[in-house]
Design a protein around this motif. Structure first.
Motif, PDB file in Angstrom:
ATOM      1  N   ILE A 241       9.698 -13.288  32.737  1.00 51.55           N
ATOM      2  CA  ILE A 241       8.608 -14.185  33.142  1.00 51.55           C
ATOM      3  C   ILE A 241       9.061 -15.642  33.113  1.00 51.55           C
ATOM      4  CG2 ILE A 241       6.338 -15.052  32.495  1.00 51.55           C
ATOM      5  CD1 ILE A 241       5.727 -12.229  31.428  1.00 51.55           C
TER       6      ILE A 241
ATOM      7  N   ALA B 104       0.191  -6.056  31.621  1.00 49.17           N
ATOM      8  CA  ALA B 104      -0.414  -7.238  32.230  1.00 49.17           C
ATOM      9  C   ALA B 104       0.620  -8.057  32.992  1.00 49.17           C
ATOM     10  CB  ALA B 104      -1.080  -8.092  31.153  1.00 49.17           C
ATOM     11  N   ALA B 105       1.821  -8.162  32.426  1.00 51.76           N
ATOM     12  CA  ALA B 105       2.889  -8.902  33.111  1.00 51.76           C
ATOM     13  C   ALA B 105       3.297  -8.213  34.413  1.00 51.76           C
ATOM     14  CB  ALA B 105       4.092  -9.044  32.184  1.00 51.76           C
TER      15      ALA B 105
ATOM     16  N   SER C  76       0.891  -8.789  37.110  1.00 51.71           N
ATOM     17  CA  SER C  76       1.001 -10.173  37.599  1.00 51.71           C
ATOM     18  C   SER C  76       2.222 -10.386  38.486  1.00 51.71           C
ATOM     19  CB  SER C  76       1.076 -11.144  36.411  1.00 51.71           C
ATOM     20  OG  SER C  76      -0.026 -10.988  35.548  1.00 51.71           O
TER      21      SER C  76
ATOM     22  N   ARG D  60       2.897  -9.998  41.621  1.00 52.71           N
ATOM     23  CA  ARG D  60       2.709 -10.704  42.896  1.00 52.71           C
ATOM     24  C   ARG D  60       2.624 -12.206  42.678  1.00 52.71           C
ATOM     25  NH1 ARG D  60      -2.681  -9.612  46.284  1.00 52.71           N
ATOM     26  NH2 ARG D  60      -3.525 -10.757  44.503  1.00 52.71           N
ATOM     27  N   TRP D  61       1.931 -12.625  41.620  1.00 53.88           N
ATOM     28  CA  TRP D  61       1.799 -14.058  41.335  1.00 53.88           C
ATOM     29  C   TRP D  61       3.109 -14.640  40.814  1.00 53.88           C
ATOM     30  CZ3 TRP D  61      -2.041 -10.490  40.304  1.00 53.88           C
ATOM     31  CH2 TRP D  61      -3.213 -10.647  41.053  1.00 53.88           C
ATOM     32  N   LEU D  62       3.897 -13.803  40.133  1.00 57.77           N
ATOM     33  CA  LEU D  62       5.207 -14.271  39.688  1.00 57.77           C
ATOM     34  C   LEU D  62       6.091 -14.613  40.880  1.00 57.77           C
ATOM     35  CD1 LEU D  62       6.118 -11.939  36.677  1.00 57.77           C
ATOM     36  CD2 LEU D  62       5.829 -14.416  36.635  1.00 57.77           C
TER      37      LEU D  62
ATOM     38  N   THR E 229       5.202 -18.033  42.082  1.00 53.34           N
ATOM     39  CA  THR E 229       5.710 -19.128  41.254  1.00 53.34           C
ATOM     40  C   THR E 229       7.181 -19.379  41.511  1.00 53.34           C
ATOM     41  OG1 THR E 229       6.287 -17.680  39.380  1.00 53.34           O
ATOM     42  CG2 THR E 229       4.048 -18.564  39.442  1.00 53.34           C
TER      43      THR E 229
ATOM     44  N   SER F 188      -2.219 -20.569  46.490  1.00 56.71           N
ATOM     45  CA  SER F 188      -2.166 -20.147  45.099  1.00 56.71           C
ATOM     46  C   SER F 188      -2.535 -21.292  44.165  1.00 56.71           C
ATOM     47  CB  SER F 188      -0.750 -19.650  44.754  1.00 56.71           C
ATOM     48  OG  SER F 188      -0.634 -19.396  43.373  1.00 56.71           O
TER      49      SER F 188
ATOM     50  N   VAL G 296      -1.849 -19.927  37.406  1.00 53.85           N
ATOM     51  CA  VAL G 296      -0.968 -18.752  37.383  1.00 53.85           C
ATOM     52  C   VAL G 296       0.151 -18.938  36.364  1.00 53.85           C
ATOM     53  CG1 VAL G 296       0.725 -17.458  38.736  1.00 53.85           C
ATOM     54  CG2 VAL G 296      -1.475 -18.065  39.749  1.00 53.85           C
TER      55      VAL G 296
ATOM     56  N   SER H 229      -1.131 -18.640  32.814  1.00 51.89           N
ATOM     57  CA  SER H 229      -1.473 -17.266  32.440  1.00 51.89           C
ATOM     58  C   SER H 229      -0.242 -16.440  32.118  1.00 51.89           C
ATOM     59  CB  SER H 229      -2.271 -16.608  33.577  1.00 51.89           C
ATOM     60  OG  SER H 229      -3.470 -17.296  33.835  1.00 51.89           O
ATOM     61  N   VAL H 230       0.758 -16.480  33.012  1.00 57.22           N
ATOM     62  CA  VAL H 230       1.930 -15.631  32.793  1.00 57.22           C
ATOM     63  C   VAL H 230       2.790 -16.151  31.647  1.00 57.22           C
ATOM     64  CG1 VAL H 230       1.968 -14.744  35.155  1.00 57.22           C
ATOM     65  CG2 VAL H 230       3.216 -16.838  34.623  1.00 57.22           C
TER      66      VAL H 230
END
Length: 363
Positions: A103, A239-240, A243, A245-247, A250, A262, A267, A270-271
């Motif tokens: 992450i 949860a990671a 996530s 797609r959002w990673l 970023t 985005s 985001v 959160s991550v």
């Protein structure tokens, strides 16, 4: 000089769609195959760890005991009550640190941006050592409440505070990876200095316990300690992975992510919160275990050919890494080494390789 990995060209990987009625899921075939191979390697490493975690046990008997066959009562007791908790702890520590590393490296777009170097591990260590020393001052050991509640709470709180401090120091109209690494190094140095100072406040016994824990050790783990930590790690890693797609967003940079609609700040927060919790959890279980969070995501990235380290595959790599390191440290030398020492010995050459690799790429 920043080691931000912005020059890596896109890699072509086979993508397949899995359709179940109205639901369609995109599958990266290579990632699925690598994950399957690593899952098999993890099962083999788990059995190997249990078989050679002390007095060697016959491998077939270990496998039968792990699958619930109590044919040999002594072997079954040794495996299920004494060796299996340590094995599960090794899996949780490795998977949690590797997922946290995946992450942080993705968000910062920097292969050095692991919890080891961003102050999270050092901060969590300070919180845990403070409880070990202060709560144990003047006594042979910690009270039950301090050991089971105070230490995890202090480690989590200190790890979160460190992570927030690094984020705030690095954020200037966006999150710059160079500032992130420098801020992490500064917070790590501060936390290490505070840890050294707090050690001087305790008695010899408490300080010795804290120093032993700071080497990174899986000794003395039991189901009462391991089970809640394992459950928390499963939830956080899941949860990671959700996530993911959002990673990816970023990793594209501030302007591109905002252009795609985005809310990049939310985001990232959160991550990174998930990463801080995972790193703090691993530190509570085993103390500081070096280089797992740094090396595992890069190994996973190389195996899968992905642009960013996949969280799930990184977690599998980290679990296998810590299991093998703990097995080796318990058997290769006459005196067993803490697992943190073993991972440092194995991970230091990888760090040097990583630095040289990106130095050549940027030159």
């Amino acid at each position: 000089m920043t080691l931000t990995d912005t020059k890596t060209p896109p890699r072509t990987v086979p993508i397949r769609a899995l359709r179940m009625g109205p639901v369609s899921i995109r599958l990266n075939v290579r990632i699925v195959m690598v994950a399957g191979a690593l899952a098999l390697a993890l099962l083999a490493a788990m059995a190997l760890h249990v078989a050679f975690g002390g007095t060697p046990l016959p491998y077939p008997d270990v496998l039968r005991a792990l699958f619930g066959d109590a044919g040999n009562p002594r072997t079954h007791l040794a495996v299920t009550e004494f060796r299996a908790p340590r094995m599960v702890a090794a899996v949780v520590v490795g998977a949690a640190l590797a997922a946290a590393g995946a992450i942080t490296q993705t968000v910062a777009r920097n292969p050095l941006a692991s919890p080891d170097l961003l102050g999270v591990t050092a901060g969590a260590s300070f919180g845990a050592v403070a409880v070990l020393v202060i709560a144990g001052g003047g006594h042979a050991g910690l009270s039950g409440v301090a050991a089971t509640i105070g230490m995890p709470v202090a480690a989590f709180a200190a790890g979160i505070v460190s992570g927030v401090a690094v984020y705030l120091l690095a954020y200037r109209r966006g999150l710059d990876s160079y500032r992130l690494v420098l801020s992490g190094l500064g917070i790590s140095g501060l936390a290490a200095s505070l840890t050294t100072w707090i050690l001087t406040l305790g008695d010899v016994t408490s300080a010795a316990q804290a120093l032993t824990w700071m080497m990174g050790s899986l000794n003395g783990k039991d189901w009462e300690t391991v089970q809640p930590m394992a459950l928390a790690a499963v939830v956080l890693i899941a949860a990671a992975m959700v996530s993911g797609r959002w990673l990816v967003l970023t990793s594209l940079g501030e302007d591109t992510a905002v252009g795609l609609g985005s809310r990049i700040g939310a985001v990232r927060l959160s991550v990174l919160t998930i990463a801080v919790l995972l790193a703090s959890l691993a530190t509570v279980i085993a103390g500081p275990v070096a280089f797992v969070a740094l090396a595992s995501p890069q190994i996973a990235r190389s195996l899968t050919g992905s642009v960013i380290p996949p969280v799930g595959v990184s977690a599998l790599v980290g679990a296998v890494f810590v299991l093998l390191a703990d097995t080796a440290s318990a058997n290769l030398l006459s005196a067993p080494l803490p697992v943190g020492v073993a991972t440092a010995v194995l991970g230091a050459p990888f760090l040097i390789h990583l630095l040289l690799k990106y130095q050549r790429r940027l030159s």
